[in-house]
Design an enzyme around this catalytic site. Structure first.
Site, PDB file in Angstrom:
ATOM      1  N   VAL A  93      41.116  36.424  43.797  1.00  0.00           N
ATOM      2  CA  VAL A  93      39.872  35.702  44.093  1.00  0.00           C
ATOM      3  C   VAL A  93      38.883  35.995  42.960  1.00  0.00           C
ATOM      4  CG1 VAL A  93      37.955  35.424  45.707  1.00  0.00           C
ATOM      5  CG2 VAL A  93      40.275  35.827  46.565  1.00  0.00           C
ATOM      6  N   HIS A 121      38.765  41.137  49.160  1.00  0.00           N
ATOM      7  CA  HIS A 121      39.185  41.836  50.377  1.00  0.00           C
ATOM      8  C   HIS A 121      39.197  40.878  51.573  1.00  0.00           C
ATOM      9  CE1 HIS A 121      37.217  45.284  48.083  1.00  0.00           C
ATOM     10  NE2 HIS A 121      38.429  45.739  48.293  1.00  0.00           N
TER      11      HIS A 121
HETATM   12  P1  AMP Z   1      40.698  47.986  46.609  1.00  0.00           P
HETATM   13  O1  AMP Z   1      39.710  48.180  47.695  1.00  0.00           O
HETATM   14  O2  AMP Z   1      40.093  47.644  45.279  1.00  0.00           O
HETATM   15  O3  AMP Z   1      41.730  49.083  46.538  1.00  0.00           O
HETATM   16  O4  AMP Z   1      41.517  46.668  46.998  1.00  0.00           O
HETATM   17  C1  AMP Z   1      42.112  46.524  48.262  1.00  0.00           C
HETATM   18  C2  AMP Z   1      43.007  45.319  48.243  1.00  0.00           C
HETATM   19  O5  AMP Z   1      42.250  44.163  47.895  1.00  0.00           O
HETATM   20  C3  AMP Z   1      44.144  45.426  47.196  1.00  0.00           C
HETATM   21  O6  AMP Z   1      45.325  44.878  47.723  1.00  0.00           O
HETATM   22  C4  AMP Z   1      43.617  44.603  46.068  1.00  0.00           C
HETATM   23  O7  AMP Z   1      44.624  44.051  45.252  1.00  0.00           O
HETATM   24  C5  AMP Z   1      42.874  43.515  46.816  1.00  0.00           C
HETATM   25  N1  AMP Z   1      41.898  42.893  45.935  1.00  0.00           N
HETATM   26  C6  AMP Z   1      40.914  43.496  45.235  1.00  0.00           C
HETATM   27  N2  AMP Z   1      40.245  42.599  44.485  1.00  0.00           N
HETATM   28  C7  AMP Z   1      40.840  41.407  44.707  1.00  0.00           C
HETATM   29  C8  AMP Z   1      40.617  40.078  44.210  1.00  0.00           C
HETATM   30  N3  AMP Z   1      39.658  39.799  43.345  1.00  0.00           N
HETATM   31  N4  AMP Z   1      41.426  39.093  44.672  1.00  0.00           N
HETATM   32  C9  AMP Z   1      42.423  39.361  45.550  1.00  0.00           C
HETATM   33  N5  AMP Z   1      42.673  40.590  46.046  1.00  0.00           N
HETATM   34  C10 AMP Z   1      41.892  41.590  45.638  1.00  0.00           C
END
Ligand code: AMP
Length: 294
Positions: free
Chosen positions: A187, A48
């Site tokens: 990441v 994030h």
């Molecule tokens: P979430 O809170 O899991 O819905 O994720 C919010 C945003 O963060 C989304 O665009 C996800 O793709 C991104 N995201 C979550 N985990 C990762 C990661 N490990 N690397 C890059 N982006 C991430």
């Protein structure tokens, strides 16, 4: 951000009211500010934060949305137990220089009588769409609403959720949202595990088992590098590596075209190897895009 010294973050503004957020966004647009939005479900980790940093570097105003969206969870899924820590999230976002944290309630986002949904029809069918019916309908609906509320010029999404990124890009094209979608790299933890809020569900043994996902994807990359082009051979090898891990339960392993998300027979340029695996109560996803340049 302070106009005097851009390195000193201003106190972050926390907005929960939809109308207040919309009015603020309209004002910022009238003032000619470039707005970047990072939609999230909270419980922040480096994945994030990397999106926030990218937005901070590219936009004058950074809005992070924090909303655990009930519409994208099936009744049997983990909506109620999804990890939440609002105070910690506020501190982390503020430390990244985020200007506004928008955290609406579910009741305000989906009031009684709510009945409008956005559906991207075909790109949502394979991969996670096949095992989570209705999931992407919930995602596109909430993201469309968040776009209307925060009125961004640019929106940042992680490629960990590769299909989600593609689906949002398609929605933006099809519905003429005047927004640039910025896909950001996955990441990982130092040992390769893709960061995810759901990693919090893993016991130490499960956390160890979860390394099989990245290991198997690396193996796929190496096979292609060594000349393998048969998608089924690569898929079977990935599947076998994960199946060898007793704590892992495979949802899917697919080798698909990275644009259409349709299965391929031969690995060529821009091929996606994507997988979803349940370990304990965590459903983990990961992927890699392979370019087999002959
Ligand atoms: P979430 O809170 O899991 O819905 O994720 C919010 C945003 O963060 C989304 O665009 C996800 O793709 C991104 N995201 C979550 N985990 C990762 C990661 N490990 N690397 C890059 N982006 C991430």
């Amino acid at each position: 951000m302070s106009p005097m010294n851009p390195r000193i973050p201003c106190p972050m503004n926390i907005i929960t009211d939809i109308a207040a957020m919309q009015q603020t966004a309209s004002r910022l647009r009238r003032e000619g500010k470039t707005i970047g939005v990072v939609p999230t479900m909270g419980y922040f980790h480096e994945g994030h934060l990397s999106l926030m940093r990218r937005a901070r570097a590219e936009c004058e105003v950074v809005i992070v949305t924090l909303f655990v969206n009930p519409a994208q969870f099936a009744p049997h899924e983990d909506f109620a137990s999804y990890p939440r820590d609002f105070e910690r999230d506020c501190q982390l976002a503020e430390a990244e220089g985020v200007d506004i944290l928008f955290a609406p309630t579910a009741e305000a986002m989906y009031p009684d009588g709510y009945e409008t949904f956005v559906t991207v029809e075909n790109l949502t069918q394979p991969l996670c769409g096949a095992s989570r019916p209705g999931h992407f309908r919930g995602v596109t609906t909430v993201v469309a609403k968040l776009f209307n509320i925060t009125q961004p010029h640019r929106a940042y999404f992680g490629l960990k959720d590769y299909q989600q990124c593609k689906v949002i890009q398609k929605m933006v094209r099809d519905l003429n949202f005047d927004i640039t979608i910025v896909p950001c790299p996955i990441v990982r933890e130092p040992d390769g595990l893709a960061m995810s809020s759901r990693n919090a569900y893993l016991s130490p043994a499960e956390r160890q088992a979860a390394l099989a996902l990245h290991r198997a994807l690396r193996h796929a990359e190496q096979m292609v590098k060594a000349g393998e082009r048969d998608a089924r051979v690569v898929r079977d090898a990935v599947q076998a590596m994960i199946a060898a891990e007793p704590l892992a339960w495979i949802d899917y392993v697919e080798v698909v075209d990275a644009e259409t998300l349709q299965p391929v027979e031969q690995i060529q340029q821009n091929t996606l190897v994507a997988l979803a695996v349940k370990i304990g109560r965590a459903r983990l996803i990961d992927n890699t895009v392979i370019d087999a340049v002959r």
